[in-house]
Design an enzyme around this catalytic site. Structure first.
Site, PDB file in Angstrom:
ATOM      1  N   GLU A 177     -10.191   0.689 -13.786  1.00  0.00           N
ATOM      2  CA  GLU A 177      -9.219  -1.029 -14.297  1.00  0.00           C
ATOM      3  C   GLU A 177     -10.026  -2.028 -14.230  1.00  0.00           C
ATOM      4  O   GLU A 177     -10.230  -2.815 -13.804  1.00  0.00           O
ATOM      5  CB  GLU A 177      -8.854  -1.384 -12.212  1.00  0.00           C
ATOM      6  CG  GLU A 177      -7.980  -0.418 -10.779  1.00  0.00           C
ATOM      7  CD  GLU A 177      -7.886  -0.432  -9.902  1.00  0.00           C
ATOM      8  OE1 GLU A 177      -8.275  -1.418  -9.451  1.00  0.00           O
ATOM      9  OE2 GLU A 177      -7.843  -0.220  -9.772  1.00  0.00           O
ATOM     10  N   GLU A 208      -2.347   8.005  -8.749  1.00  0.00           N
ATOM     11  CA  GLU A 208      -1.776   7.712  -7.489  1.00  0.00           C
ATOM     12  C   GLU A 208      -0.865   7.129  -6.668  1.00  0.00           C
ATOM     13  O   GLU A 208      -0.571   5.766  -6.685  1.00  0.00           O
ATOM     14  CB  GLU A 208      -3.417   6.983  -7.235  1.00  0.00           C
ATOM     15  CG  GLU A 208      -4.325   6.480  -7.690  1.00  0.00           C
ATOM     16  CD  GLU A 208      -5.192   5.464  -8.043  1.00  0.00           C
ATOM     17  OE1 GLU A 208      -4.397   4.298  -6.461  1.00  0.00           O
ATOM     18  OE2 GLU A 208      -6.576   5.489  -7.765  1.00  0.00           O
TER      19      GLU A 208
HETATM   20  O1  9MR Z   1      -6.364   3.316  -0.543  1.00  0.00           O
HETATM   21  C1  9MR Z   1      -7.499   3.131  -0.806  1.00  0.00           C
HETATM   22  C2  9MR Z   1      -7.650   2.092   0.083  1.00  0.00           C
HETATM   23  O2  9MR Z   1      -8.372   1.925   1.801  1.00  0.00           O
HETATM   24  C3  9MR Z   1      -9.132   1.386   0.670  1.00  0.00           C
HETATM   25  O3  9MR Z   1      -9.517  -0.269   1.080  1.00  0.00           O
HETATM   26  C4  9MR Z   1      -8.965  -0.386  -1.352  1.00  0.00           C
HETATM   27  C5  9MR Z   1     -10.533  -0.601  -1.424  1.00  0.00           C
HETATM   28  O4  9MR Z   1     -11.707   0.190  -1.790  1.00  0.00           O
HETATM   29  O5  9MR Z   1      -9.305   1.288  -2.338  1.00  0.00           O
HETATM   30  C6  9MR Z   1      -7.488   1.899  -1.879  1.00  0.00           C
HETATM   31  O6  9MR Z   1      -7.452   2.627  -3.197  1.00  0.00           O
HETATM   32  C7  9MR Z   1      -7.953   2.229  -4.733  1.00  0.00           C
HETATM   33  C8  9MR Z   1      -8.171   3.242  -5.063  1.00  0.00           C
HETATM   34  O7  9MR Z   1      -8.799   3.698  -4.885  1.00  0.00           O
HETATM   35  C9  9MR Z   1      -7.856   2.336  -6.916  1.00  0.00           C
HETATM   36  N1  9MR Z   1      -6.415   2.502  -7.282  1.00  0.00           N
HETATM   37  C10 9MR Z   1      -5.604   1.097  -6.076  1.00  0.00           C
HETATM   38  C11 9MR Z   1      -6.084   2.157  -4.961  1.00  0.00           C
HETATM   39  C12 9MR Z   1      -4.999   1.548  -3.988  1.00  0.00           C
HETATM   40  O8  9MR Z   1      -5.857   0.151  -3.432  1.00  0.00           O
END
Ligand code: 9MR
Length: 357
Positions: free
Chosen positions: A155, A261
């Site tokens: 990102e 994802e």
């Molecule tokens: O699903 C993840 C959530 O449990 C966490 O709180 C969050 C912060 O670390 O990250 C979420 O996963 C993200 C991923 O790492 C990157 N792309 C977006 C995902 C959804 O927010």
């Protein structure tokens, strides 16, 4: 004549028996058995170890895992003094035991950066530059040969449009932090596949083209990048034509393409925490069918547009509505996954399976 008729009849009976066996066979097969590319899911290993049914479904259907949170910087380097490898080791052990590919998520990500790095890094450019190097080098070397591929940078672009995201890394080190991160990871494990990963690039054309320009610049500078990750957090009404266009453009880079994802929601949000808008109060049969259709089309597009040698695989961001990140993050009810709240397969599961097959 009579004999001929009998032979034909016998032939039909044999074929229909074989066909129904084959159908039964497909019904019993997990997703992973129906493809040439890996099928993955985000996992929380502690939860899998304490929930037998969830674990059984995970093992039956998937042959690749991405830790949902356990491999992020805030878990691995919670403070300056120590590395905390415990959670990562558990992820690796789970993947090894169950013969699943392990995908590393994620080395450099603004939301994964712990506060202490944020504070120290803003005050001391040299320190941050050195930290970027040592963190990646120590981490990737430690799991060399164990982790198949990494989301090296996650990102790096703004939520919307084509500008670089103004993060600690960008503000202090400039966009060169991206090339550096890939080079350090490659140095630490030359065989690991290294990805740039982002969201909305399947539907925001300005963002897609900015990302592609970055990727092509990296390639021209001989930076060791192997793939592009489309997070693919989509809504059921994102037009297929837009996704198709984006995949085609990404394929032109020649790099690996990972749908990294995947989930498909119904409600709206503004991409921010608690930013959900509850348009649908419940999941109707009609909505289930529309979602199934979308999952099916996504697989079809992936199979048709991405050449076999560029198919790194399709990974879901969790596989049950019960455990989806969407609900707590956007603060809405939604039903984005293949399995429902009771861990039963939804029409989406069967449609996805059919399209794989
Ligand atoms: O699903 C993840 C959530 O449990 C966490 O709180 C969050 C912060 O670390 O990250 C979420 O996963 C993200 C991923 O790492 C990157 N792309 C977006 C995902 C959804 O927010």
């Amino acid at each position: 004549m009579k004999k001929y008729f009998l032979y034909t009849l016998l032939g039909c009976v044999i074929l229909s028996v074989l066909f129904s066996f084959e159908n039964l066979n497909v019904e019993n097969k997990g997703l992973k058995e129906l493809t040439t590319f890996p099928i993955g899911t985000a996992v929380r290993v502690d939860q899998l170890q304490s929930d037998a049914k969830l674990k059984e479904l995970q093992i039956h259907n998937f042959n690749s895992i991405t830790a949902e949170n356990d491999m992020k910087m805030y878990n691995v380097k919670p403070n300056e003094e120590e590395y905390n490898w415990e959670k990562v080791d558990k992820v690796i052990a789970y993947g090894d035991t169950n013969e699943q590919r392990i995908f590393g998520h994620t080395l450099i990500w603004h939301s994964g950066t712990p506060d202490w790095v944020e504070k120290k890094g803003r005050k001391d450019t040299l320190w941050l530059d050195n930290f970027l190097k040592t963190y990646i080098f120590e981490y990737v070397s430690r799991y060399k040969g164990k982790v198949d591929g990494w989301d090296v940078v996650n990102e790096a672009f703004d939520t919307k449009g084509g500008n670089y995201r103004k993060t600690l890394w960008y503000d202090v080190l400039g966009k060169e932090y991206i090339a550096k991160a890939f080079s350090y990871a490659h140095e630490a494990d030359p065989a690991a596949k290294l990805f740039y990963n982002d969201f909305n690039i399947e539907r925001d054309t300005a963002k897609l083209h900015a990302m592609l320009k970055m990727v092509n610049d990296l390639k021209n500078d001989n930076v060791p990048i192997s793939g592009i990750g489309f997070q693919m957090h989509i809504r059921v009404d994102v037009p297929d034509e837009i996704i198709e266009y984006s995949l085609k453009k990404a394929v032109e880079t020649g790099l690996q393409i990972h749908l990294s994802e995947v989930d498909i929601i119904f409600n709206k949000h503004d991409d921010s925490k608690n930013g959900g808008v509850q348009k649908y109060q419940e999941l109707t049969e009609e909505m289930k069918i529309a979602q199934a259709e979308k999952y099916k089309n996504l697989v079809k597009m992936y199979k048709e547009i991405v050449p076999k040698n560029q198919q790194y695989g399709i990974t879901f961001w969790g596989f049950t509505d019960r455990d989806t990140w969407v609900r707590s993050f956007f603060n809405i009810d939604d039903w984005p996954c293949l399995f429902d709240d009771n861990l039963e397969p939804k029409p989406a599961y069967y449609a996805f399976k059919e399209a794989l097959n």
